[in-house]
Design a protein around this motif. Structure first.
Motif, mmCIF file in Angstrom:
data_model
loop_
_atom_site.group_PDB
_atom_site.id
_atom_site.type_symbol
_atom_site.label_atom_id
_atom_site.label_comp_id
_atom_site.label_asym_id
_atom_site.label_seq_id
_atom_site.Cartn_x
_atom_site.Cartn_y
_atom_site.Cartn_z
ATOM 1 N N ALA A 45 -16.001 -88.724 26.332
ATOM 2 C CA ALA A 45 -16.847 -88.976 27.493
ATOM 3 C C ALA A 45 -15.968 -89.101 28.730
ATOM 4 O O ALA A 45 -14.878 -89.676 28.675
ATOM 5 C CB ALA A 45 -17.644 -90.261 27.294
ATOM 6 N N LYS A 46 -16.430 -88.525 29.830
ATOM 7 C CA LYS A 46 -15.691 -88.645 31.078
ATOM 8 C C LYS A 46 -15.882 -90.052 31.618
ATOM 9 O O LYS A 46 -16.975 -90.596 31.566
ATOM 10 C CB LYS A 46 -16.206 -87.635 32.107
ATOM 11 N N PRO A 47 -14.811 -90.619 32.125
ATOM 12 C CA PRO A 47 -14.976 -91.969 32.683
ATOM 13 C C PRO A 47 -15.879 -91.926 33.909
ATOM 14 O O PRO A 47 -15.837 -90.988 34.698
ATOM 15 C CB PRO A 47 -13.555 -92.382 33.063
ATOM 16 N N THR A 48 -16.711 -92.920 34.035
ATOM 17 C CA THR A 48 -17.607 -93.003 35.174
ATOM 18 C C THR A 48 -16.862 -93.651 36.331
ATOM 19 O O THR A 48 -16.264 -94.708 36.175
ATOM 20 C CB THR A 48 -18.844 -93.850 34.818
ATOM 21 N N ILE A 49 -16.904 -92.988 37.466
ATOM 22 C CA ILE A 49 -16.251 -93.519 38.659
ATOM 23 C C ILE A 49 -17.338 -94.155 39.515
ATOM 24 O O ILE A 49 -18.341 -93.523 39.835
ATOM 25 C CB ILE A 49 -15.519 -92.407 39.424
ATOM 26 N N SER A 50 -17.127 -95.389 39.894
ATOM 27 C CA SER A 50 -18.149 -96.108 40.650
ATOM 28 C C SER A 50 -18.328 -95.509 42.038
ATOM 29 O O SER A 50 -17.424 -94.879 42.585
ATOM 30 C CB SER A 50 -17.778 -97.587 40.774
ATOM 31 N N LYS A 51 -19.503 -95.735 42.606
ATOM 32 C CA LYS A 51 -19.788 -95.232 43.947
ATOM 33 C C LYS A 51 -18.840 -95.850 44.961
ATOM 34 O O LYS A 51 -18.395 -95.195 45.895
ATOM 35 C CB LYS A 51 -21.251 -95.467 44.316
ATOM 36 N N GLU A 52 -18.509 -97.111 44.767
ATOM 37 C CA GLU A 52 -17.585 -97.784 45.678
ATOM 38 C C GLU A 52 -16.206 -97.130 45.632
ATOM 39 O O GLU A 52 -15.587 -96.896 46.675
ATOM 40 C CB GLU A 52 -17.480 -99.261 45.312
ATOM 41 N N THR A 53 -15.736 -96.810 44.438
ATOM 42 C CA THR A 53 -14.424 -96.176 44.288
ATOM 43 C C THR A 53 -14.405 -94.797 44.935
ATOM 44 O O THR A 53 -13.452 -94.452 45.633
ATOM 45 C CB THR A 53 -14.045 -96.072 42.796
ATOM 46 N N ARG A 54 -15.467 -94.006 44.727
ATOM 47 C CA ARG A 54 -15.529 -92.665 45.341
ATOM 48 C C ARG A 54 -15.509 -92.776 46.858
ATOM 49 O O ARG A 54 -14.803 -92.036 47.542
ATOM 50 C CB ARG A 54 -16.795 -91.929 44.896
ATOM 51 N N TYR A 55 -16.290 -93.697 47.393
ATOM 52 C CA TYR A 55 -16.380 -93.885 48.837
ATOM 53 C C TYR A 55 -15.052 -94.380 49.416
ATOM 54 O O TYR A 55 -14.555 -93.862 50.411
ATOM 55 C CB TYR A 55 -17.513 -94.866 49.144
ATOM 56 N N LEU A 56 -14.466 -95.385 48.786
ATOM 57 C CA LEU A 56 -13.215 -95.938 49.305
ATOM 58 C C LEU A 56 -12.062 -94.946 49.203
ATOM 59 O O LEU A 56 -11.162 -94.951 50.046
ATOM 60 C CB LEU A 56 -12.861 -97.240 48.587
ATOM 61 N N LYS A 57 -12.089 -94.084 48.194
ATOM 62 C CA LYS A 57 -11.057 -93.049 48.088
ATOM 63 C C LYS A 57 -11.087 -92.176 49.338
ATOM 64 O O LYS A 57 -10.048 -91.888 49.940
ATOM 65 C CB LYS A 57 -11.265 -92.207 46.836
ATOM 66 N N ALA A 58 -12.266 -91.763 49.755
ATOM 67 C CA ALA A 58 -12.397 -90.951 50.973
ATOM 68 C C ALA A 58 -12.024 -91.775 52.199
ATOM 69 O O ALA A 58 -11.341 -91.277 53.108
ATOM 70 C CB ALA A 58 -13.815 -90.414 51.104
ATOM 71 N N ALA A 59 -12.448 -93.026 52.239
ATOM 72 C CA ALA A 59 -12.166 -93.887 53.389
ATOM 73 C C ALA A 59 -10.668 -94.104 53.560
ATOM 74 O O ALA A 59 -10.166 -94.138 54.691
ATOM 75 C CB ALA A 59 -12.887 -95.224 53.238
ATOM 76 N N HIS A 60 -9.953 -94.224 52.467
ATOM 77 C CA HIS A 60 -8.512 -94.477 52.539
ATOM 78 C C HIS A 60 -7.742 -93.251 53.021
ATOM 79 O O HIS A 60 -6.579 -93.375 53.397
ATOM 80 C CB HIS A 60 -7.985 -94.956 51.191
ATOM 81 N N GLU A 61 -8.368 -92.090 53.027
ATOM 82 C CA GLU A 61 -7.712 -90.875 53.521
ATOM 83 C C GLU A 61 -7.951 -90.674 55.017
ATOM 84 O O GLU A 61 -7.430 -89.734 55.599
ATOM 85 C CB GLU A 61 -8.209 -89.664 52.728
ATOM 86 N N ILE A 62 -8.715 -91.547 55.638
ATOM 87 C CA ILE A 62 -9.052 -91.442 57.065
ATOM 88 C C ILE A 62 -8.095 -92.313 57.873
ATOM 89 O O ILE A 62 -7.725 -93.400 57.456
ATOM 90 C CB ILE A 62 -10.520 -91.864 57.296
ATOM 91 N N THR A 63 -7.732 -91.804 59.040
ATOM 92 C CA THR A 63 -6.888 -92.584 59.943
ATOM 93 C C THR A 63 -7.782 -93.422 60.842
ATOM 94 O O THR A 63 -8.651 -92.889 61.533
ATOM 95 C CB THR A 63 -6.021 -91.645 60.808
ATOM 96 N N PHE A 64 -7.573 -94.712 60.799
ATOM 97 C CA PHE A 64 -8.345 -95.640 61.615
ATOM 98 C C PHE A 64 -7.473 -96.201 62.728
ATOM 99 O O PHE A 64 -6.256 -96.281 62.598
ATOM 100 C CB PHE A 64 -8.877 -96.805 60.759
#
Length: 138
Positions: A45-64
């Motif tokens: 089974a593929k591990p389930t990635i939480s919605k928070e983890t998916r969102y924060l992964k994208a957020a951490h790639e953004i320059t603030f």
């Protein structure tokens, strides 16, 4: 010293033990094979990635401009989803992701909104994507 001959009972026990061991070994090797002789595998089974983890992964790639905490960043998607669920589009609800001491360029903010919507309320993603496309931002 007299030599002894094996007892018939001992010989039968050894034979029975050898047959039992052979049968056990055959059953163990058969566990991984199907009827056609090919090995079978159980799909992982593929591990389930939480919605928070998916969102924060994208957020951490953004320059603030500043350093928003994960708590600050994850406060936005539920607000976006609530607004979208009541028919409010992004430009109507002061939903631009900015904190008291941080912000980002609009293009990155749009990416953040799109990613958050897709992760937290995917049923609204098409409306967000269309709005961003209409604005020439996505």
């Amino acid at each position: 010293m007299p030599t002894t001959t094996p007892n018939l009972g001992d010989t039968m026990r050894r034979t029975a033990t050898a047959l039992l061991a052979a049968a056990l070994l055959a059953s163990l090797t058969a566990c991984g094979a199907s009827e056609d002789g090919k090995a079978t595998t159980t799909p992982k089974a593929k591990p389930t990635i939480s919605k928070e983890t998916r969102y924060l992964k994208a957020a951490h790639e953004i320059t603030f401009n500043g350093e928003p905490s994960d708590d600050e960043l994850t406060a936005f998607p539920p607000q976006w989803c609530d607004g979208l669920n009541t028919g409010q589009l992004l430009g109507e609800g002061n939903l631009y992701p900015i904190g008291d001491d941080w912000g980002t360029v609009k293009q990155d903010a749009y990416t953040l909104v799109a990613t958050g919507t897709k992760a937290y309320c995917p049923e609204n993603f098409d409306a967000v994507r269309d709005e961003l496309r209409d604005a020439g931002a996505y």
